[in-house]
Design a protein around this motif. Sequence first.
Motif, mmCIF file in Angstrom:
data_model
loop_
_atom_site.group_PDB
_atom_site.id
_atom_site.type_symbol
_atom_site.label_atom_id
_atom_site.label_comp_id
_atom_site.label_asym_id
_atom_site.label_seq_id
_atom_site.Cartn_x
_atom_site.Cartn_y
_atom_site.Cartn_z
ATOM 1 N N ARG A 231 0.812 -1.218 0.000
ATOM 2 C CA ARG A 231 0.000 0.000 0.000
ATOM 3 C C ARG A 231 0.847 1.271 0.000
ATOM 4 N NH1 ARG A 231 -1.987 3.000 4.184
ATOM 5 N NH2 ARG A 231 -1.084 1.490 5.662
ATOM 6 N N ILE A 232 1.989 1.249 0.700
ATOM 7 C CA ILE A 232 2.816 2.451 0.840
ATOM 8 C C ILE A 232 4.152 2.289 0.108
ATOM 9 C CG2 ILE A 232 3.963 4.022 2.446
ATOM 10 C CD1 ILE A 232 1.892 3.159 4.550
ATOM 11 N N GLY A 233 4.902 1.244 0.438
ATOM 12 C CA GLY A 233 6.221 1.045 -0.158
ATOM 13 C C GLY A 233 7.237 2.042 0.374
ATOM 14 N N HIS A 234 8.330 2.170 -0.343
ATOM 15 C CA HIS A 234 9.337 3.176 0.025
ATOM 16 C C HIS A 234 10.020 3.697 -1.237
ATOM 17 C CE1 HIS A 234 11.689 -0.649 0.263
ATOM 18 N NE2 HIS A 234 12.610 0.073 -0.337
ATOM 19 N N LEU B 200 18.390 6.013 -1.620
ATOM 20 C CA LEU B 200 17.372 5.026 -1.286
ATOM 21 C C LEU B 200 16.918 5.308 0.138
ATOM 22 C CD1 LEU B 200 15.760 2.340 -1.580
ATOM 23 C CD2 LEU B 200 17.791 1.190 -0.678
ATOM 24 N N ALA B 201 15.615 5.490 0.339
ATOM 25 C CA ALA B 201 15.050 5.677 1.681
ATOM 26 C C ALA B 201 14.275 4.419 2.037
ATOM 27 C CB ALA B 201 14.138 6.900 1.719
ATOM 28 N N VAL B 202 14.560 3.863 3.206
ATOM 29 C CA VAL B 202 13.968 2.589 3.600
ATOM 30 C C VAL B 202 13.022 2.796 4.774
ATOM 31 C CG1 VAL B 202 14.430 0.239 4.364
ATOM 32 C CG2 VAL B 202 16.020 1.376 2.815
ATOM 33 N N GLY B 203 11.842 2.185 4.690
ATOM 34 C CA GLY B 203 10.887 2.273 5.785
ATOM 35 C C GLY B 203 11.421 1.612 7.042
ATOM 36 N N LEU C 129 6.917 6.069 3.579
ATOM 37 C CA LEU C 129 7.682 4.952 4.125
ATOM 38 C C LEU C 129 6.768 3.974 4.849
ATOM 39 C CD1 LEU C 129 10.672 6.925 5.686
ATOM 40 C CD2 LEU C 129 10.782 5.487 3.646
ATOM 41 N N GLU C 130 7.068 2.683 4.720
ATOM 42 C CA GLU C 130 6.304 1.678 5.443
ATOM 43 C C GLU C 130 6.554 1.826 6.945
ATOM 44 O OE1 GLU C 130 9.036 0.962 3.637
ATOM 45 O OE2 GLU C 130 8.667 -0.616 2.155
ATOM 46 N N ARG C 131 5.488 1.722 7.724
ATOM 47 C CA ARG C 131 5.654 1.663 9.177
ATOM 48 C C ARG C 131 5.685 0.217 9.653
ATOM 49 N NH1 ARG C 131 8.300 5.116 11.018
ATOM 50 N NH2 ARG C 131 7.597 4.530 13.116
ATOM 51 N N LYS C 132 5.048 -0.673 8.908
ATOM 52 C CA LYS C 132 5.070 -2.103 9.237
ATOM 53 C C LYS C 132 5.685 -2.834 8.056
ATOM 54 C CE LYS C 132 0.993 -1.931 12.263
ATOM 55 N NZ LYS C 132 -0.377 -2.449 12.498
ATOM 56 N N LYS C 133 6.998 -2.879 8.054
ATOM 57 C CA LYS C 133 7.747 -3.472 6.955
ATOM 58 C C LYS C 133 8.081 -4.918 7.306
ATOM 59 C CE LYS C 133 11.927 -2.666 4.187
ATOM 60 N NZ LYS C 133 11.231 -2.673 2.880
ATOM 61 N N HIS C 134 7.622 -5.849 6.488
ATOM 62 C CA HIS C 134 7.775 -7.264 6.824
ATOM 63 C C HIS C 134 9.235 -7.665 7.021
ATOM 64 C CE1 HIS C 134 7.190 -11.571 6.955
ATOM 65 N NE2 HIS C 134 8.055 -11.704 5.957
ATOM 66 N N HIS C 135 10.126 -7.148 6.189
ATOM 67 C CA HIS C 135 11.524 -7.550 6.267
ATOM 68 C C HIS C 135 12.164 -7.200 7.604
ATOM 69 C CE1 HIS C 135 11.984 -7.644 1.586
ATOM 70 N NE2 HIS C 135 11.440 -8.738 2.066
ATOM 71 N N PHE C 136 11.562 -6.250 8.329
ATOM 72 C CA PHE C 136 12.123 -5.836 9.617
ATOM 73 C C PHE C 136 11.313 -6.391 10.790
ATOM 74 C CE2 PHE C 136 13.985 -1.685 7.646
ATOM 75 C CZ PHE C 136 14.887 -2.453 6.929
ATOM 76 N N SER C 137 10.533 -7.427 10.521
ATOM 77 C CA SER C 137 9.610 -7.931 11.538
ATOM 78 C C SER C 137 10.291 -8.721 12.646
ATOM 79 C CB SER C 137 8.537 -8.815 10.867
ATOM 80 O OG SER C 137 9.139 -9.918 10.201
#
Length: 418
Positions: free
Chosen positions: A234-237, A245-248, A376-384
């Motif tokens: 829905r949001i992405g980065h 590159l800006a990462v959520g 920016l994603e606030r709930k980014k799966h890769h950082f879960s």
Amino acid sequence: MTTGQNETLTRVGPGTPMGELLRRYWFPVAAEVELERKWTKRVRLLGEDLVLYRDRSGNLGLIAEKCPHRGVSLVYGIPEDEGIRCPYHGWCFNHTGQCTDQPNEPQQSTFKQRIKISGYRVQRLGGLIFAYLGPEPAPLLPRYDAFVAENAIRVVGQAVLPVNFLQIMENSLDPEHTEWLHGHYHEFIHHELGDQVQVAFSRHHVKTAFDVFDYGIIKRRLLEGQSEDSDDWRIGHPVVFPYILAVGSGGLGTYAFQMRVPIDDTHTWHVWYNAYIPGEGVEIPESLQKLCLYEVPWRHPNGEFITDYIDGQDIMTWVTQGAIADRSDEHLGTTDKGIILLRKLYAEQINKVRQGVDPLGVIRDPAKNTIINLPLERKKHHFSEGFESVTMRFQTRHCPVARDLIDLFTNQGVLNGQ
């Protein structure tokens, strides 16, 4: 791509199409802490050899490195109240590159007025020093959220990589590589080291999408098992044009920028910029109150790549493509649509510059530059997997204050609002 098209997108020196485009933007050239205990820093940017200096009034200047008298480096210059003096014969230059004094020339001589070297604008922001090498009038230095966030803990990793900046930027428009390079390959490497790990990065990509917006390209991904309501889709980065590159943060209380600064055609200064936000009322330990600048290692002493952390894996893929990737010999697939879009965007913006039009993301209206909040994603799966896991799997594992950060954001319950 043809060899000629590849040349157009990779040559960054003065007068080249890409070089002229990139000169419409501000680039970081140093961290402020680097000039606290010394007066100068040698800078090579967009193929130009320069010296960044601090004069005795505390002002900064960025001018051509070589004195035009006999070619001596001004990196060894003597700072004055306004400018820097060549150590060889005392010629003095101000921040515009104008020679202001030639001590041994006749007092009535006008020779100094005819001597000028390149001099460029510099500004401080977010603990960094930025430079603008383009034509006047200069645009505004963008006040992206990470640079202006208040009460932030800032850490900056750096590495000089022997590659053209474009192949690093293309990596950021290639979402699918994460499930293999940072997922399956990461798990394999750690299995070989005797550490059985399974990481969120290995989750399969169902689809990806790319949207051009005011400051670059937003990339979005839908992972297996996710709904389209997920932040990843829905949001992405964003990839902020032309070099960031800006990462959520994934709710981890941090902003993360990767800045790919073109030194010349075959070298890039890679800057990892993290701004951690512990929140109001949280006391920041003394060890975290000053910007921490550190080196990011990427080769073992035997010359092999260090690939047991995320950024080291990326560096391996960038460097093994060669100093300038041969794009005339590649075979792109359907998953490379983001890379194709990025190349087209660079070409379009090169044409804008040729037509005398500001390219994408150039800001001139102060009202639009108070703070630029990037999507920016606030709930980014890769950082879960949590703050400590993420910190120790990225380049931040090499940061001298990494453990202090982990202690603040986990043991003290910052992320849980405690």
